[in-house]
Design an enzyme around this catalytic site. Structure first.
Site, PDB file in Angstrom:
ATOM      1  N   ALA A 117       0.823  -1.217   0.000  1.00 16.21           N
ATOM      2  CA  ALA A 117       0.000   0.000   0.000  1.00 16.21           C
ATOM      3  C   ALA A 117       0.850   1.257   0.000  1.00 16.21           C
ATOM      4  O   ALA A 117       1.933   1.299   0.589  1.00 16.21           O
ATOM      5  CB  ALA A 117      -0.922   0.010   1.224  1.00 16.21           C
ATOM      6  N   GLY A 122       6.996   0.805   5.415  1.00 16.78           N
ATOM      7  CA  GLY A 122       7.882  -0.014   4.593  1.00 16.78           C
ATOM      8  C   GLY A 122       7.817   0.341   3.124  1.00 16.78           C
ATOM      9  O   GLY A 122       8.840   0.401   2.441  1.00 16.78           O
ATOM     10  N   CYS A 123       6.623   0.609   2.628  1.00 17.35           N
ATOM     11  CA  CYS A 123       6.448   0.929   1.203  1.00 17.35           C
ATOM     12  C   CYS A 123       7.017   2.304   0.868  1.00 17.35           C
ATOM     13  O   CYS A 123       7.574   2.513  -0.215  1.00 17.35           O
ATOM     14  CB  CYS A 123       4.967   0.864   0.840  1.00 17.35           C
ATOM     15  SG  CYS A 123       4.225  -0.758   1.162  1.00 17.35           S
ATOM     16  N   THR A 124       6.899   3.249   1.797  1.00 12.20           N
ATOM     17  CA  THR A 124       7.491   4.557   1.597  1.00 12.20           C
ATOM     18  C   THR A 124       9.010   4.460   1.602  1.00 12.20           C
ATOM     19  O   THR A 124       9.699   5.108   0.803  1.00 12.20           O
ATOM     20  CB  THR A 124       7.021   5.537   2.687  1.00 12.20           C
ATOM     21  OG1 THR A 124       5.592   5.625   2.651  1.00 12.20           O
ATOM     22  CG2 THR A 124       7.623   6.913   2.484  1.00 12.20           C
ATOM     23  N   ALA A 127      10.046   3.065  -1.834  1.00 12.95           N
ATOM     24  CA  ALA A 127       9.832   4.016  -2.931  1.00 12.95           C
ATOM     25  C   ALA A 127      10.843   5.159  -2.894  1.00 12.95           C
ATOM     26  O   ALA A 127      11.368   5.571  -3.932  1.00 12.95           O
ATOM     27  CB  ALA A 127       8.409   4.563  -2.878  1.00 12.95           C
TER      28      ALA A 127
END
Length: 243
Positions: A117, A122-124, A127
């Site tokens: 998401a 973690g995804c930030t 990215a």
């Protein structure tokens, strides 16, 4: 609402420190009360706190990877059965609502990563780290593409918030994720739980999966992908020149 000044007889029954907090409003603001011996009445025109003006670009907190992150990822990669197989094509929408296909990148290396998401820790981390290293990926003739179930508009917000330079695609129905084994159903007790597996595929210029990270540790992952890409790219160039 202005608090009434307590009656003298009632006020003497209340501890002085508590009375000061009530009149000064520290119970609502979370600040310490005054040290004066007698509390001052709250002003009906007291200014309220002005909300902070949001910055154009948010800065995520940098997280330190565990010391054995690379070893853990590589151990999982060596067990992957998909390395060497042909990558499945896809046709997904980008933040501009344009269709993007895997075949669009034929002739380049493609870093294809799946994440749960937008705008989660973690995804930030992933990215922003990929964005920081994007020039180094481009220098190796590679593009970086992220896929999640978020719709295009959420990708646009995510990109704008952190000034991301990546291509993010939307797989709202999880169809591509299923084809790549990145969307699975597991059982927690008697309850079936569906989730996105954080995973990365390194696809060579001919559309073959050259390396697969079935288990990803977000911190430092972009650097480890770049190192693997540099190694495989050099090996490929050497093999081509020796023919």
């Amino acid at each position: 609402m202005t608090l009434p000044v307590p009656h003298r007889r009632v006020f003497c029954l209340i501890p002085l420190a508590l009375a000061a907090c009530i009149v000064a409003g520290c119970a609502s603001t979370g600040t310490s009360g005054p040290t004066a011996t007698a509390p001052a009445p709250a002003s009906p025109t007291a200014p309220t706190a002005t909300p902070a003006t949001p910055t154009a670009t948010a800065k995520p907190v940098r997280r330190i990877p565990p010391p054995n992150a690379g070893e853990m990822e590589e151990a999982a990669s060596k067990r992957s059965p998909v390395t060497g197989s042909k990558a499945v094509d896809f046709a997904l929408r980008d933040p501009a609502d344009q269709i993007v296909k895997l075949e669009d990148f034929r002739g380049k290396w493609t870093v294809l990563y799946f994440y749960p998401a937008d705008d989660t820790p973690g995804c930030t981390c992933q990215a922003t780290e990929f964005t920081d290293l994007l020039t180094r990926f481009h220098n190796l003739n590679a593009v970086v593409v992220g896929i999640s179930p978020d719709p295009p508009v959420m990708h646009a917000i995510f990109i704008n918030k952190y000034n991301l330079k990546l291509m993010l695609l939307s797989d709202t129905k999880h169809e591509t994720m299923k084809q790549y084994g990145a969307y699975v159903e597991t059982k927690v007790g008697e309850v079936a739980v569906k989730r996105v597996l954080r995973s990365t595929f390194l696809i060579d210029p001919n559309g073959i999966i050259a390396w697969h990270w079935p288990e990803v540790i977000p911190e430092g992952h972009a650097e480890r992908v770049r190192d693997r890409l540099a190694l495989l790219s050099a090996q490929r160039d050497k093999a081509t020149s020796s023919r």
